[in-house]
Design a protein around this motif. Structure first.
Motif, PDB file in Angstrom:
ATOM      1  N   MET A   1     -56.081  14.624  28.632  1.00 42.22           N
ATOM      2  CA  MET A   1     -55.123  14.208  27.629  1.00 42.22           C
ATOM      3  C   MET A   1     -54.610  12.811  27.977  1.00 42.22           C
ATOM      4  N   ALA A   2     -54.495  11.967  26.989  1.00 39.67           N
ATOM      5  CA  ALA A   2     -54.037  10.588  27.160  1.00 39.67           C
ATOM      6  C   ALA A   2     -52.569  10.455  26.763  1.00 39.67           C
ATOM      7  N   THR A   3     -52.035   9.264  26.944  1.00 40.57           N
ATOM      8  CA  THR A   3     -50.667   8.997  26.495  1.00 40.57           C
ATOM      9  C   THR A   3     -50.666   8.753  24.984  1.00 40.57           C
ATOM     10  N   ASP A   4     -49.476   8.831  24.393  1.00 38.70           N
ATOM     11  CA  ASP A   4     -49.313   8.582  22.957  1.00 38.70           C
ATOM     12  C   ASP A   4     -48.686   7.219  22.665  1.00 38.70           C
ATOM     13  N   GLY A   5     -48.633   6.342  23.647  1.00 41.16           N
ATOM     14  CA  GLY A   5     -48.066   5.024  23.422  1.00 41.16           C
ATOM     15  C   GLY A   5     -46.764   4.831  24.155  1.00 41.16           C
ATOM     16  N   ILE A   6     -46.011   3.835  23.747  1.00 42.79           N
ATOM     17  CA  ILE A   6     -44.757   3.485  24.421  1.00 42.79           C
ATOM     18  C   ILE A   6     -43.621   4.327  23.857  1.00 42.79           C
ATOM     19  N   GLU A   7     -42.929   5.004  24.745  1.00 42.02           N
ATOM     20  CA  GLU A   7     -41.751   5.811  24.405  1.00 42.02           C
ATOM     21  C   GLU A   7     -40.497   4.955  24.408  1.00 42.02           C
ATOM     22  N   ALA A   8     -40.328   4.175  25.488  1.00 41.40           N
ATOM     23  CA  ALA A   8     -39.066   3.461  25.666  1.00 41.40           C
ATOM     24  C   ALA A   8     -39.230   2.301  26.627  1.00 41.40           C
ATOM     25  N   VAL A   9     -38.231   1.432  26.593  1.00 39.69           N
ATOM     26  CA  VAL A   9     -38.063   0.393  27.593  1.00 39.69           C
ATOM     27  C   VAL A   9     -36.695   0.643  28.219  1.00 39.69           C
ATOM     28  N   PHE A  10     -36.673   0.860  29.537  1.00 47.13           N
ATOM     29  CA  PHE A  10     -35.422   1.049  30.262  1.00 47.13           C
ATOM     30  C   PHE A  10     -35.041  -0.283  30.894  1.00 47.13           C
ATOM     31  N   LEU A  11     -33.837  -0.738  30.595  1.00 44.29           N
ATOM     32  CA  LEU A  11     -33.343  -2.005  31.133  1.00 44.29           C
ATOM     33  C   LEU A  11     -32.093  -1.765  31.963  1.00 44.29           C
ATOM     34  N   GLU A  12     -31.988  -2.485  33.068  1.00 44.65           N
ATOM     35  CA  GLU A  12     -30.754  -2.507  33.840  1.00 44.65           C
ATOM     36  C   GLU A  12     -30.079  -3.842  33.567  1.00 44.65           C
ATOM     37  N   THR A  13     -28.751  -3.838  33.559  1.00 38.70           N
ATOM     38  CA  THR A  13     -27.978  -5.027  33.236  1.00 38.70           C
ATOM     39  C   THR A  13     -26.734  -5.086  34.102  1.00 38.70           C
ATOM     40  N   HIS A  14     -26.159  -6.268  34.189  1.00 35.12           N
ATOM     41  CA  HIS A  14     -24.866  -6.404  34.861  1.00 35.12           C
ATOM     42  C   HIS A  14     -23.716  -6.288  33.871  1.00 35.12           C
ATOM     43  N   ASN A  15     -24.027  -6.306  32.558  1.00 31.82           N
ATOM     44  CA  ASN A  15     -22.962  -6.214  31.564  1.00 31.82           C
ATOM     45  C   ASN A  15     -23.470  -5.426  30.356  1.00 31.82           C
ATOM     46  N   ARG A  42     -31.989   1.674  18.951  1.00 32.01           N
ATOM     47  CA  ARG A  42     -33.259   1.819  18.231  1.00 32.01           C
ATOM     48  C   ARG A  42     -33.370   0.748  17.153  1.00 32.01           C
ATOM     49  N   ASN A  43     -34.624   0.417  16.858  1.00 33.13           N
ATOM     50  CA  ASN A  43     -34.916  -0.477  15.749  1.00 33.13           C
ATOM     51  C   ASN A  43     -36.105   0.135  15.021  1.00 33.13           C
ATOM     52  N   GLY A  44     -35.832   0.956  14.033  1.00 36.88           N
ATOM     53  CA  GLY A  44     -36.906   1.633  13.316  1.00 36.88           C
ATOM     54  C   GLY A  44     -37.380   2.857  14.071  1.00 36.88           C
ATOM     55  N   GLN A  45     -38.634   3.194  13.852  1.00 34.81           N
ATOM     56  CA  GLN A  45     -39.199   4.408  14.427  1.00 34.81           C
ATOM     57  C   GLN A  45     -39.949   4.173  15.737  1.00 34.81           C
ATOM     58  N   GLY A  46     -39.991   2.950  16.202  1.00 35.77           N
ATOM     59  CA  GLY A  46     -40.744   2.644  17.413  1.00 35.77           C
ATOM     60  C   GLY A  46     -40.014   3.041  18.677  1.00 35.77           C
ATOM     61  N   ALA A  47     -40.444   2.464  19.763  1.00 32.89           N
ATOM     62  CA  ALA A  47     -39.842   2.735  21.064  1.00 32.89           C
ATOM     63  C   ALA A  47     -38.362   2.379  21.054  1.00 32.89           C
ATOM     64  N   TYR A  48     -37.602   3.116  21.833  1.00 32.32           N
ATOM     65  CA  TYR A  48     -36.178   2.803  21.954  1.00 32.32           C
ATOM     66  C   TYR A  48     -35.929   1.986  23.213  1.00 32.32           C
ATOM     67  N   VAL A  49     -34.759   1.367  23.283  1.00 33.49           N
ATOM     68  CA  VAL A  49     -34.325   0.627  24.458  1.00 33.49           C
ATOM     69  C   VAL A  49     -33.137   1.378  25.039  1.00 33.49           C
ATOM     70  N   PHE A  50     -33.232   1.737  26.311  1.00 38.34           N
ATOM     71  CA  PHE A  50     -32.108   2.357  27.001  1.00 38.34           C
ATOM     72  C   PHE A  50     -31.612   1.359  28.033  1.00 38.34           C
ATOM     73  N   ILE A  51     -30.321   1.054  27.977  1.00 37.96           N
ATOM     74  CA  ILE A  51     -29.720   0.051  28.854  1.00 37.96           C
ATOM     75  C   ILE A  51     -28.693   0.729  29.745  1.00 37.96           C
ATOM     76  N   ALA A  52     -28.740   0.424  31.035  1.00 27.94           N
ATOM     77  CA  ALA A  52     -27.789   0.973  31.999  1.00 27.94           C
ATOM     78  C   ALA A  52     -27.227  -0.158  32.858  1.00 27.94           C
ATOM     79  N   GLU A  53     -25.918  -0.156  33.012  1.00 33.19           N
ATOM     80  CA  GLU A  53     -25.266  -1.170  33.829  1.00 33.19           C
ATOM     81  C   GLU A  53     -25.411  -0.811  35.308  1.00 33.19           C
ATOM     82  N   VAL A  54     -25.723  -1.834  36.125  1.00 37.52           N
ATOM     83  CA  VAL A  54     -25.848  -1.670  37.569  1.00 37.52           C
ATOM     84  C   VAL A  54     -24.880  -2.639  38.253  1.00 37.52           C
ATOM     85  N   PRO A  55     -24.533  -2.383  39.513  1.00 38.63           N
ATOM     86  CA  PRO A  55     -23.618  -3.284  40.233  1.00 38.63           C
ATOM     87  C   PRO A  55     -24.191  -4.693  40.374  1.00 38.63           C
ATOM     88  N   GLU A  56     -23.308  -5.653  40.560  1.00 37.58           N
ATOM     89  CA  GLU A  56     -23.701  -7.061  40.677  1.00 37.58           C
ATOM     90  C   GLU A  56     -24.663  -7.306  41.834  1.00 37.58           C
TER      91      GLU A  56
END
Length: 114
Positions: A1-15, A42-56
């Motif tokens: 079984m293969a993947t079905d494409g991009i689910e999400a982009v996880f980003l870390e941020t300082h703010n 989210r922007n439409g039906q595509g992959a979502y962006v999850f953003i999490a703040e991390v320490p400086e």
């Protein structure tokens, strides 16, 4: 079984607030925010962006997550190095990590219970 494409982009941020507003200015809509400076956009039906703040003192990272419909049925070929097998997450999915030929790590995400 293969993947079905991009689910999400996880980003870390300082703010979290600035990052969320940046993506909203690009047309993303806030799906939900947590009480610990993170959230999903989210922007439409595509992959979502999850953003999490991390320490400086933590360098913000980014991960691309590929969708796997069934963790139990996933059989990587000989060209895929499995770094960590599928494990349950605290947010209700199963995740694994694989390494590509250039050493980059990729997350695979499957529904829980599979």
């Amino acid at each position: 079984m293969a993947t079905d494409g991009i689910e999400a982009v996880f980003l870390e941020t300082h703010n979290w607030g600035k990052s969320a507003r940046f993506f909203q200015a690009l047309g993303f809509e806030l799906d939900f925010a947590t009480d610990h400076s993170s959230g999903r956009l989210r922007n439409g039906q595509g992959a979502y962006v999850f953003i999490a703040e991390v320490p400086e003192d933590h360098k913000p990272g980014m991960q691309v997550v590929l969708t796997v419909p069934d963790a139990e049925a996933f059989r990587p070929g000989p060209d895929v190095e499995v770094v960590t097998p599928f494990e349950d997450t605290h947010f209700g999915t199963r995740q694994a990590t694989v390494r590509d030929p250039d050493g980059r790590l990729w997350n695979l995400q499957a529904p829980a219970g599979n």
